[in-house]
Design a protein around this motif. Structure first.
Motif, PDB file in Angstrom:
ATOM      1  N   GLY A 196     -10.856   5.913  40.606  1.00  0.00           N
ATOM      2  CA  GLY A 196     -10.390   5.132  39.472  1.00  0.00           C
ATOM      3  C   GLY A 196     -10.483   5.888  38.158  1.00  0.00           C
ATOM      4  N   THR A 197     -11.608   6.569  37.932  1.00  0.00           N
ATOM      5  CA  THR A 197     -11.770   7.312  36.682  1.00  0.00           C
ATOM      6  C   THR A 197     -10.790   8.476  36.606  1.00  0.00           C
ATOM      7  OG1 THR A 197     -14.119   6.722  36.622  1.00  0.00           O
ATOM      8  CG2 THR A 197     -13.422   8.565  35.244  1.00  0.00           C
ATOM      9  N   GLN A 198     -10.571   9.160  37.744  1.00  0.00           N
ATOM     10  CA  GLN A 198      -9.604  10.254  37.739  1.00  0.00           C
ATOM     11  C   GLN A 198      -8.197   9.732  37.468  1.00  0.00           C
ATOM     12  OE1 GLN A 198     -10.354  13.685  37.962  1.00  0.00           O
ATOM     13  NE2 GLN A 198      -8.276  13.657  37.135  1.00  0.00           N
ATOM     14  N   ALA A 199      -7.887   8.557  38.015  1.00  0.00           N
ATOM     15  CA  ALA A 199      -6.572   7.957  37.758  1.00  0.00           C
ATOM     16  C   ALA A 199      -6.413   7.627  36.277  1.00  0.00           C
ATOM     17  CB  ALA A 199      -6.390   6.706  38.615  1.00  0.00           C
ATOM     18  N   VAL A 200      -7.471   7.099  35.663  1.00  0.00           N
ATOM     19  CA  VAL A 200      -7.424   6.799  34.229  1.00  0.00           C
ATOM     20  C   VAL A 200      -7.198   8.080  33.431  1.00  0.00           C
ATOM     21  CG1 VAL A 200      -8.772   6.014  32.249  1.00  0.00           C
ATOM     22  CG2 VAL A 200      -8.811   4.705  34.372  1.00  0.00           C
ATOM     23  N   LEU A 201      -7.906   9.148  33.772  1.00  0.00           N
ATOM     24  CA  LEU A 201      -7.718  10.423  33.087  1.00  0.00           C
ATOM     25  C   LEU A 201      -6.287  10.930  33.241  1.00  0.00           C
ATOM     26  CD1 LEU A 201     -11.031  12.342  33.884  1.00  0.00           C
ATOM     27  CD2 LEU A 201     -10.152  11.788  31.620  1.00  0.00           C
ATOM     28  N   ASN A 202      -5.751  10.814  34.452  1.00  0.00           N
ATOM     29  CA  ASN A 202      -4.376  11.269  34.690  1.00  0.00           C
ATOM     30  C   ASN A 202      -3.379  10.520  33.807  1.00  0.00           C
ATOM     31  OD1 ASN A 202      -5.439  12.968  36.612  1.00  0.00           O
ATOM     32  ND2 ASN A 202      -4.478  11.967  38.369  1.00  0.00           N
ATOM     33  N   VAL A 203      -3.633   9.230  33.622  1.00  0.00           N
ATOM     34  CA  VAL A 203      -2.735   8.417  32.799  1.00  0.00           C
ATOM     35  C   VAL A 203      -2.959   8.686  31.314  1.00  0.00           C
ATOM     36  CG1 VAL A 203      -2.225   6.044  32.078  1.00  0.00           C
ATOM     37  CG2 VAL A 203      -2.438   6.591  34.512  1.00  0.00           C
ATOM     38  N   MET A 204      -4.217   8.721  30.899  1.00  0.00           N
ATOM     39  CA  MET A 204      -4.527   8.831  29.466  1.00  0.00           C
ATOM     40  C   MET A 204      -4.172  10.202  28.891  1.00  0.00           C
ATOM     41  SD  MET A 204      -5.833   5.852  28.542  1.00  0.00           S
ATOM     42  CE  MET A 204      -6.959   6.026  27.166  1.00  0.00           C
ATOM     43  N   THR A 205      -4.310  11.249  29.705  1.00  0.00           N
ATOM     44  CA  THR A 205      -4.012  12.591  29.206  1.00  0.00           C
ATOM     45  C   THR A 205      -2.527  12.906  29.265  1.00  0.00           C
ATOM     46  OG1 THR A 205      -4.366  13.600  31.393  1.00  0.00           O
ATOM     47  CG2 THR A 205      -6.271  13.471  29.905  1.00  0.00           C
ATOM     48  N   GLY A 206      -1.775  12.109  30.025  1.00  0.00           N
ATOM     49  CA  GLY A 206      -0.342  12.337  30.121  1.00  0.00           C
ATOM     50  C   GLY A 206       0.043  13.422  31.106  1.00  0.00           C
ATOM     51  N   LYS A 207      -0.940  13.997  31.783  1.00  0.00           N
ATOM     52  CA  LYS A 207      -0.664  15.045  32.760  1.00  0.00           C
ATOM     53  C   LYS A 207      -1.664  14.928  33.890  1.00  0.00           C
ATOM     54  CE  LYS A 207      -0.283  20.062  33.366  1.00  0.00           C
ATOM     55  NZ  LYS A 207      -0.416  21.393  32.713  1.00  0.00           N
ATOM     56  N   ARG A 208      -1.165  14.850  35.126  1.00  0.00           N
ATOM     57  CA  ARG A 208      -2.044  14.671  36.277  1.00  0.00           C
ATOM     58  C   ARG A 208      -2.972  15.881  36.438  1.00  0.00           C
ATOM     59  NH1 ARG A 208      -0.244  13.681  41.512  1.00  0.00           N
ATOM     60  NH2 ARG A 208      -1.780  12.002  41.711  1.00  0.00           N
ATOM     61  N   TYR A 209      -4.258  15.584  36.521  1.00  0.00           N
ATOM     62  CA  TYR A 209      -5.307  16.583  36.754  1.00  0.00           C
ATOM     63  C   TYR A 209      -5.419  17.617  35.636  1.00  0.00           C
ATOM     64  CZ  TYR A 209      -5.101  14.353  41.303  1.00  0.00           C
ATOM     65  OH  TYR A 209      -5.090  13.417  42.309  1.00  0.00           O
ATOM     66  N   LYS A 210      -4.965  17.243  34.442  1.00  0.00           N
ATOM     67  CA  LYS A 210      -5.220  18.107  33.284  1.00  0.00           C
ATOM     68  C   LYS A 210      -6.718  18.201  33.053  1.00  0.00           C
ATOM     69  CE  LYS A 210      -4.443  18.470  28.289  1.00  0.00           C
ATOM     70  NZ  LYS A 210      -3.790  17.851  27.106  1.00  0.00           N
ATOM     71  N   SER A 211      -7.396  17.089  33.263  1.00  0.00           N
ATOM     72  CA  SER A 211      -8.858  17.026  33.178  1.00  0.00           C
ATOM     73  C   SER A 211      -9.361  16.446  34.496  1.00  0.00           C
ATOM     74  CB  SER A 211      -9.279  16.146  32.001  1.00  0.00           C
ATOM     75  OG  SER A 211     -10.676  16.067  31.910  1.00  0.00           O
ATOM     76  N   ILE A 212     -10.341  17.082  35.107  1.00  0.00           N
ATOM     77  CA  ILE A 212     -10.848  16.662  36.412  1.00  0.00           C
ATOM     78  C   ILE A 212     -12.340  16.394  36.301  1.00  0.00           C
ATOM     79  CG2 ILE A 212     -11.154  17.313  38.834  1.00  0.00           C
ATOM     80  CD1 ILE A 212      -8.696  19.088  38.599  1.00  0.00           C
ATOM     81  N   THR A 213     -12.776  15.220  36.759  1.00  0.00           N
ATOM     82  CA  THR A 213     -14.182  14.854  36.635  1.00  0.00           C
ATOM     83  C   THR A 213     -15.064  15.720  37.531  1.00  0.00           C
ATOM     84  OG1 THR A 213     -14.197  13.212  38.411  1.00  0.00           O
ATOM     85  CG2 THR A 213     -13.504  12.455  36.225  1.00  0.00           C
ATOM     86  N   ASN A 214     -16.321  15.834  37.150  1.00  0.00           N
ATOM     87  CA  ASN A 214     -17.272  16.571  37.980  1.00  0.00           C
ATOM     88  C   ASN A 214     -17.396  15.962  39.358  1.00  0.00           C
ATOM     89  OD1 ASN A 214     -17.751  18.315  35.896  1.00  0.00           O
ATOM     90  ND2 ASN A 214     -19.729  17.436  35.304  1.00  0.00           N
ATOM     91  N   GLU A 215     -17.287  14.607  39.427  1.00  0.00           N
ATOM     92  CA  GLU A 215     -17.424  13.944  40.714  1.00  0.00           C
ATOM     93  C   GLU A 215     -16.281  14.298  41.665  1.00  0.00           C
ATOM     94  OE1 GLU A 215     -20.078  11.943  37.934  1.00  0.00           O
ATOM     95  OE2 GLU A 215     -17.963  12.532  37.808  1.00  0.00           O
ATOM     96  N   VAL A 216     -15.060  14.432  41.135  1.00  0.00           N
ATOM     97  CA  VAL A 216     -13.943  14.865  41.977  1.00  0.00           C
ATOM     98  C   VAL A 216     -14.178  16.292  42.464  1.00  0.00           C
ATOM     99  CG1 VAL A 216     -11.481  15.453  41.969  1.00  0.00           C
ATOM    100  CG2 VAL A 216     -12.239  13.267  41.035  1.00  0.00           C
ATOM    101  N   LYS A 217     -14.671  17.125  41.590  1.00  0.00           N
ATOM    102  CA  LYS A 217     -14.981  18.506  41.996  1.00  0.00           C
ATOM    103  C   LYS A 217     -16.030  18.513  43.102  1.00  0.00           C
ATOM    104  CE  LYS A 217     -13.928  20.258  37.368  1.00  0.00           C
ATOM    105  NZ  LYS A 217     -14.469  20.859  36.121  1.00  0.00           N
ATOM    106  N   ASN A 218     -17.070  17.717  42.936  1.00  0.00           N
ATOM    107  CA  ASN A 218     -18.113  17.645  43.962  1.00  0.00           C
ATOM    108  C   ASN A 218     -17.577  17.072  45.265  1.00  0.00           C
ATOM    109  OD1 ASN A 218     -20.040  18.707  42.240  1.00  0.00           O
ATOM    110  ND2 ASN A 218     -20.761  16.707  41.544  1.00  0.00           N
ATOM    111  N   TYR A 219     -16.646  16.126  45.158  1.00  0.00           N
ATOM    112  CA  TYR A 219     -16.022  15.583  46.368  1.00  0.00           C
ATOM    113  C   TYR A 219     -15.322  16.682  47.149  1.00  0.00           C
ATOM    114  CZ  TYR A 219     -12.743  13.126  49.354  1.00  0.00           C
ATOM    115  OH  TYR A 219     -12.020  12.702  50.440  1.00  0.00           O
ATOM    116  N   PHE A 220     -14.538  17.490  46.465  1.00  0.00           N
ATOM    117  CA  PHE A 220     -13.830  18.581  47.147  1.00  0.00           C
ATOM    118  C   PHE A 220     -14.805  19.616  47.716  1.00  0.00           C
ATOM    119  CE2 PHE A 220      -9.964  17.409  44.553  1.00  0.00           C
ATOM    120  CZ  PHE A 220      -9.158  17.132  45.652  1.00  0.00           C
ATOM    121  N   LEU A 221     -15.984  19.697  47.150  1.00  0.00           N
ATOM    122  CA  LEU A 221     -17.002  20.626  47.667  1.00  0.00           C
ATOM    123  C   LEU A 221     -17.784  20.042  48.842  1.00  0.00           C
ATOM    124  CD1 LEU A 221     -18.341  22.046  44.280  1.00  0.00           C
ATOM    125  CD2 LEU A 221     -17.100  23.336  46.048  1.00  0.00           C
TER     126      LEU A 221
END
Length: 619
Positions: A351-376
Motif C-alpha cells: 500500500g505504501t509503495q502504491a501511494v509513493l508511485n501515485v504521489m511521485t507521478g512515476k512508478r518506483y521513482k522512490s522505493i521503500t526500505n521494506e520493499v527492498k528488504n522484501y526483494f532481499l
C-alpha cells in the motif's frame, strides 16, 4: 485456560474489541470505552473475544498514548469467563520486521502471562517457516495455537496450495486452523471447495474469518458451516459489515432452529451493540467513506483492516482525492512482488509503495526500505516469481536469501534490554520498545515523565457549529485569465506567528505561510504600508527547493535517520535520509552528485513535501 459455557456445535468469536473498530475507525477505540461493557460481553458465552494484537498495539502507543500491556491486563480482569484472543504476525509479532527467536518467545510468554488465551498466528507470506517458533512458544505456555492461512487469489493460489499449508500447520501442533479472508475475497463456492478439501486433509477444527467488504461474507460463513467448519468470526452490529465482518446478531438469527444453532442470546448481543453505537460517535473523525461494501476489493484486494487506515493516512497528507488511483495501483505493485497476500505487514508494504508511485507521478521513482528488504528475502519466500526489472531498481545486484529470515538473526533481547534500560520499567516495556524503537521509546519516556497526550477527539457538534465562520476549503480562482482548482488540505495551528497552509493546486501539493493581519509590520518602503504575507520558507523555516541540489520528500513523514553531514561528498542515488511515512520507512536519495553544503533536518523532525531537507552543491 479460561473456559466458556457454550456447548453448541458452532463456536462464535466476537471481534468488536479489535477487528471491528480497526476496520471502521482506524483502530482508535480507547480502553476506557471498552471496559464498561465487558461484563455484558463476558456473560454472553462466545467461544472467544478477539481483543488484542493486530494494529491495536501500534495504535495504543502511536496515537492513544496507552500502554497496550495495561489494556490487556485490564481486559483480562474485566473478562474473567472469556477466552481472550489475539492476532499475532508470526515472526513479525506486532511490528513490521522479523524478530529473533528469543524476542518471539519472550513476547508470547508475556502475552500469555498477561491474559491471552488464544493466539491466532499467521504469516503474511504464508511461509510456514515463520510460524514454527510462535506456535511452539504458545504450546509451551499452555495456550491455544490457531495456525492461520492468509487467503488470497492469484494464478498461484489454488485449493491444493492452501491444503498443503493446512497440513503443515497441523504437523506443527496447531490446535485449530483459521482461514483468514482478510480482504473479503472468498466467494460461497470457493468457500465450499476450500473447506471440503481441508476437512478431507486435516483433522483439526476449521475457523472461518471473512471480511464483508465484497458483500459475500455471511454466505461464506453459512456455506463453511454446511461443509464442515465449526467456528466463525462475527462482529456486533455497531462495528459490523462493509470492511468489517458479518453481524453477530444476524448470524445468530440465521442459524437459530438449525443444526448450527449457536445457542447465543441475541438480545444480549443487541444490548452490546447499542452501547457501541454511542461509543462510535466519539470517533467520527476517523470514519472512512471507503469502509462500506465495495466489490472492487475482488481486484485490489485491500484488506478490511487496512482500508480505514489508508484512508486516514491519505487524508492527513491532503491526498484523499487520490484514493482511487492508489486502489488501482495496489494490484499492480502486488503482481510485481509475486502476488503476495495483502495482510499486515505486506498490505502496508504494498500500500505504501502504491501511494509513493501515485504521489511521485512515476512508478518506483522512490522505493521503500521494506520493499527492498522484501526483494532481499527478508520477509520470506515470495509465492511466485517477482518482476525482475522492479527488483533490479530496488536492490541492484543484491542476492535474496533463501533460508528462514530469522535464522540470520542473533538473539536480540540482551541488546534491547540494555538499550531500553534508561526508560523501561519491565520486560513488557522492553518488548514495546522492540516493536517500535522510535515511537516506543518516546512513549515510554513521556509516560515516565507523566506527559502523555493522546490525539485529540474532535467534538462534532462544535466543529459543525463553527463551520459557518470559515471560508470554503475547496474553490476555484481565476488569475490573469487562467483558472486554478484549489483545495485547502490542512493548516498549522491558529495563533502561530507564521501559520502554514497546505493546499492542492490542480492536484499539485503546495504550501504557503501566512502572517496574521494583526501581526503584519508596516514597511515605510512599501506603497500600501503592508508587508508581503507569503514567504519562500515553510513553517519550519526550511527553504523551498529552488534547484536540483535541494533534496525533498515525496510525502509528509518523520525523519528517522540522517545519513550524511555537511562536507560529505555524495553521488546521485546515494541514500542521504530515511523518512517514516504511513508506518513504513523510505530512503531518500540524492538526485545529484556533489558536496553536502546544508542539512536542514535532524532525526525526529516532521517534514512535508515542497521544502528542502538538505542541499547538495555540484563540485
Amino acid at each position: 485456560m479460561v473456559k466458556t459455557t457454550q456447548t453448541s456445535k458452532v463456536h462464535v468469536t466476537e471481534l468488536v474489541l479489535r477487528d471491528g473498530h480497526q476496520c471502521h475507525i482506524a483502530t482508535r477505540m480507547r480502553t476506557e470505552d471498552m471496559l464498561p461493557i465487558c461484563s455484558k460481553l463476558d456473560a454472553i458465552g462466545f467461544w472467544s473475544l478477539e481483543a488484542w494484537g493486530g494494529a491495536t498495539f501500534d495504535a495504543c502507543v502511536r496515537y492513544l498514548k496507552e500502554d497496550p500491556w495495561e489494556r490487556l491486563k485490564s481486559l483480562r480482569k474485566a473478562l474473567p469467563n472469556s477466552r481472550i484472543q489475539m492476532l499475532l504476525r508470526g515472526q513479525n509479532l506486532l511490528g513490521y520486521r522479523h524478530y529473533s527467536d528469543d524476542v518471539v518467545q519472550a513476547f508470547v510468554k508475556k502475552s500469555a502471562d498477561n491474559g491471552v488465551d488464544v493466539f491466532r498466528i499467521f504469516d503474511a507470506m504464508n511461509d510456514t517457516r515463520n510460524l514454527r517458533v510462535s506456535i511452539d512458544a504458545v504450546k509451551k505456555a499452555g495456550k491455544h495455537a490457531e495456525g492461520t492461512i492468509s487467503y488470497t487469489t492469484s494464478p498461484v493460489h489454488d485449493v491444493a496450495h492452501f491444503v498443503g499449508i493446512a497440513k503443515e500447520l497441523e504437523a506443527m501442533g496447531s490446535n485449530t486452523i483459521a482461514i483468514k479472508d482478510m480482504a473479503g475475497l472468498l466467494t460461497p463456492q470457493a468457500t465450499v471447495d476450500l473447506v471440503k478439501a481441508m476437512r478431507s486433509a486435516v483433522s483439526l477444527p476449521i475457523h472461518i474469518h471473512s471480511h464483508a467488504t465484497s458483500g459475500l461474507a455471511s454466505m461464506n460463513l453459512l456455506r463453511a458451516l454446511e461443509n464442515g467448519a465449526v467456528m466463525i468470526d462475527t462482529c456486533s452490529a455497531a462495528f459490523s459489515e462493509g470492511a468489517s465482518h458479518p453481524t453477530t446478531e444476524s448470524m445468530i438469527a440465521a442459524l437459530q432452529g438449525t443444526e448450527f444453532d449457536t445457542g447465543l442470546n441475541i438480545a444480549a448481543v443487541q444490548e452490546v451493540s447499542a452501547y457501541f453505537r454511542e461509543v462510535r460517535k466519539k470517533y467520527w473523525q476517523f470514519e472512512s467513506e471507503f469502509s462500506g461494501v465495495d466489490t472492487r476489493v475482488l481486484i485490489n484486494q485491500v484488506p478490511g483492516g487496512m482500508i480505514s487506515n489508508l484512508s486516514n493516512q491519505l487524508k492527513e497528507q491532503g491526498a484523499l482525492d487520490r484514493m482511487d488511483e492508489v486502489l488501482a495501483e495496489i494490484p499492480l505493485v502486488r503482481k510485481d512482488l509475486g502476488y503476495i497476500p495483502l495482510v499486515t505487514p505486506t498490505s502496508q508494504i504494498v500500500g505504501t509503495q502504491a501511494v509513493l508511485n501515485v504521489m511521485t507521478g512515476k512508478r518506483y521513482k522512490s522505493i521503500t526500505n521494506e520493499v527492498k528488504n522484501y526483494f532481499l528475502g527478508q520477509y520470506g519466500k515470495a509465492p511466485s516469481p517477482v518482476n525482475e526489472a522492479v527488483k533490479k531498481l530496488a536492490i541492484g545486484d543484491g542476492v535474496a536469501i533463501t533460508c528462514r529470515p530469522a535464522d540470520l538473526l542473533s538473539p536480540e533481547m540482551p541488546k534491547l534490554s540494555s538499550e531500553a534500560e534508561r526508560f523501561a520499567q519491565s520486560e513488557e516495556d522492553v518488548l514495546t520498545y522492540a516493536m517500535f524503537p522510535d515511537i516506543g521509546k518516546t512513549y515510554l519516556q513521556e509516560r515516565n515523565a507523566d506527559s502523555l497526550t493522546p490525539e485529540v477527539l474532535l467534538d462534532k457538534a462544535a466543529v459543525n457549529a463553527s463551520a459557518s465562520r470559515f471560508a470554503p476549503s475547496e474553490f476555484k480562482v481565476t488569475l490573469h485569465g487562467e483558472t486554478f482548482h484549489i483545495n485547502l488540505t490542512g493548516s498549522g495551528h491558529a495563533g502561530q506567528e507564521k501559520r502554514p497552509f497546505y493546499v492542492s493546486i490542480d492536484g499539485i501539493a503546495e504550501e504557503v505561510v501566512v502572517e496574521t493581519l494583526s501581526e503584519i509590520e508596516v514597511s515605510s518602503g512599501s506603497s500600501n504600508g503592508k508587508k508581503k504575507a507569503v514567504t519562500s520558507k515553510g513553517a519550519s523555516g526550511r527553504p523551498r527547493p529552488s534547484h536540483a541540489g535541494h533534496v525533498t520528500t515525496s510525502m509528509p513523514g518523520t525523519i528517522v535517520a540522517v545519513k550524511i553531514k555537511v562536507g560529505d561528498k555524495v553521488s546521485a542515488g546515494d541514500g542521504v535520509l530515511v523518512i517514516e511515512a504511513m508506518k513504513m520507512e523510505n530512503e531518500i536519495q540524492a538526485a545529484s552528485s556533489g558536496i553536502v553544503v546544508a542539512v536542514h533536518v535532524v532525526k525526529g523532525d516532521a517534514v512535508t513535501p515542497d521544502e528542502s531537507l538538505l542541499e547538495i552543491q555540484p563540485e
